[in-house]
Design an enzyme around this catalytic site. Structure first.
Site, PDB file in Angstrom:
ATOM      1  N   LYS A   1       0.830  -1.209   0.000  1.00 29.41           N
ATOM      2  CA  LYS A   1       0.000   0.000   0.000  1.00 29.41           C
ATOM      3  C   LYS A   1       0.864   1.258   0.000  1.00 29.41           C
ATOM      4  O   LYS A   1       0.524   2.271  -0.618  1.00 29.41           O
ATOM      5  CB  LYS A   1      -0.941   0.003   1.221  1.00 29.41           C
ATOM      6  CG  LYS A   1      -1.851   1.232   1.321  1.00 29.41           C
ATOM      7  CD  LYS A   1      -2.787   1.352   0.120  1.00 29.41           C
ATOM      8  CE  LYS A   1      -3.647   2.623   0.186  1.00 29.41           C
ATOM      9  NZ  LYS A   1      -4.714   2.553   1.191  1.00 29.41           N
TER      10      LYS A   1
ATOM     11  N   LYS B   1      -1.161  11.411   6.227  1.00 25.09           N
ATOM     12  CA  LYS B   1      -0.917  10.326   7.183  1.00 25.09           C
ATOM     13  C   LYS B   1      -0.215   9.174   6.495  1.00 25.09           C
ATOM     14  O   LYS B   1       0.787   8.635   6.990  1.00 25.09           O
ATOM     15  CB  LYS B   1      -2.241   9.873   7.793  1.00 25.09           C
ATOM     16  CG  LYS B   1      -2.133   8.774   8.852  1.00 25.09           C
ATOM     17  CD  LYS B   1      -2.362   7.377   8.286  1.00 25.09           C
ATOM     18  CE  LYS B   1      -3.807   7.177   7.858  1.00 25.09           C
ATOM     19  NZ  LYS B   1      -4.038   5.766   7.433  1.00 25.09           N
TER      20      LYS B   1
END
EC number: 1.1.1.60
Length: 290
Positions: A172, A240
């Site tokens: 990811k 983030k």
């Protein structure tokens, strides 16, 4: 059909849990805001629980899609955490984008309790979740993955194991690194088109089928042209994620100079008040510099 618990009903989790119900699974949901859990149960006919532990009791699969490392720990660990309610042999599937470090930590905690753990972050955004066509990248023991794969196919078009625990989260990170550079390039290209007096829609109609084409170009160029960003994947969440990428790069020695720069560009967007804007709002930063 399996008995499932789903923890976290944000823009991704809400429809994902709905797809599980549509496939005939028995689903109990938990959400920090109880009203949303009640609304989901009313809409889909499932059940809701007041704690992660309560939701997880008796479940074959406990699935989470929450915000960050701390959110994930809060729904997994502790007296009211899901792990305390899970039976030996059950499987925990985490769709949150978190650090590989917390994934490996929770994998160890789960293993100690006789529970399997699959890290399975997703890509495809809100539209992918709503349409059940997410890309799901997984890290897990083979047996745990084999058990969970049919469940994830309820809302995933591409589901793949990339390796052992943590491999899903690392994949990811690759995804987010690539998207960051792509969106910045797209923003610069479309901004250049504007400054040159070209029509963005006409330009994209010509170039989207060539080597420059991308999902972002096809699905975001019109809203970028209209200066509309109240949708999609929020800048706050992207920062983030990029923070996780940069921290991990410091650990493994990877060089991410462009990613580090674009992270700062997103910081500029936040200063413009765009923390909740879609990531394609990088073009708004360029317009603000005019």
């Amino acid at each position: 059909m399996a008995k499932c618990a789903f923890l976290g009903l944000g823009v991704m989790g809400y429809p994902m849990a709905g797809h599980l119900m549509a496939q005939g699974h028995e689903v109990t949901v938990y959400n920090r805001t109880t009203a949303k859990a009640e609304a989901w149960a009313k809409e889909h006919g499932g059940k809701w629980a007041s704690t992660p532990r309560e939701a997880a009791m008796g479940a074959d699969f406990v699935i989470a899609c929450v915000g960050n490392d701390d959110d994930l720990r809060s729904v997994v660990l502790g007296e009211q955490g899901a792990l305390s309610g899970m039976a030996e042999g059950a499987v925990f599937v985490d769709h949150t984008t978190v650090s590989a470090a917390v994934t490996r930590e929770l994998y160890g905690e789960a293993k100690g309790a006789g529970v399997s753990f699959v890290d399975a972050p997703v890509s495809g955004g809100q539209a992918g979740a709503e349409n059940g066509v997410l890309s799901i990248m997984c890290g897990a023991d083979q047996a745990a993955y084999d058990s969970a794969e049919p469940i994830m196919q309820s809302y995933g078009r591409t589901v793949k194991r990339l390796g052992d625990s943590g491999a899903g989260q690392l994949t990811k990170m690759v995804n987010q690194i690539c998207i960051a550079g792509l969106v910045q390039g797209l923003s610069e290209g479309l901004h250049f088109a504007e400054k040159a007096g070209l029509d963005i829609r006409e330009v994209v109609d010509v170039i989207q089928g060539g080597a420059a084409g991308s999902w972002q170009m096809v699905n975001r160029h019109e809203t970028m042209a209209d200066d509309h960003f109240d949708h999609g994947f929020a800048v706050d969440w992207m920062r983030k994620d990029l923070g996780i990428c940069l921290d991990t790069a410091n650990e493994n020695g990877a060089s991410l100079p462009v990613t580090a720069l674009i992270d700062q560009f997103y910081k500029d967007v936040q200063k413009l008040g765009g923390g909740r804007w879609d990531t394609s709002s990088l073009i708004k930063r360029l317009r603000a510099l005019d």
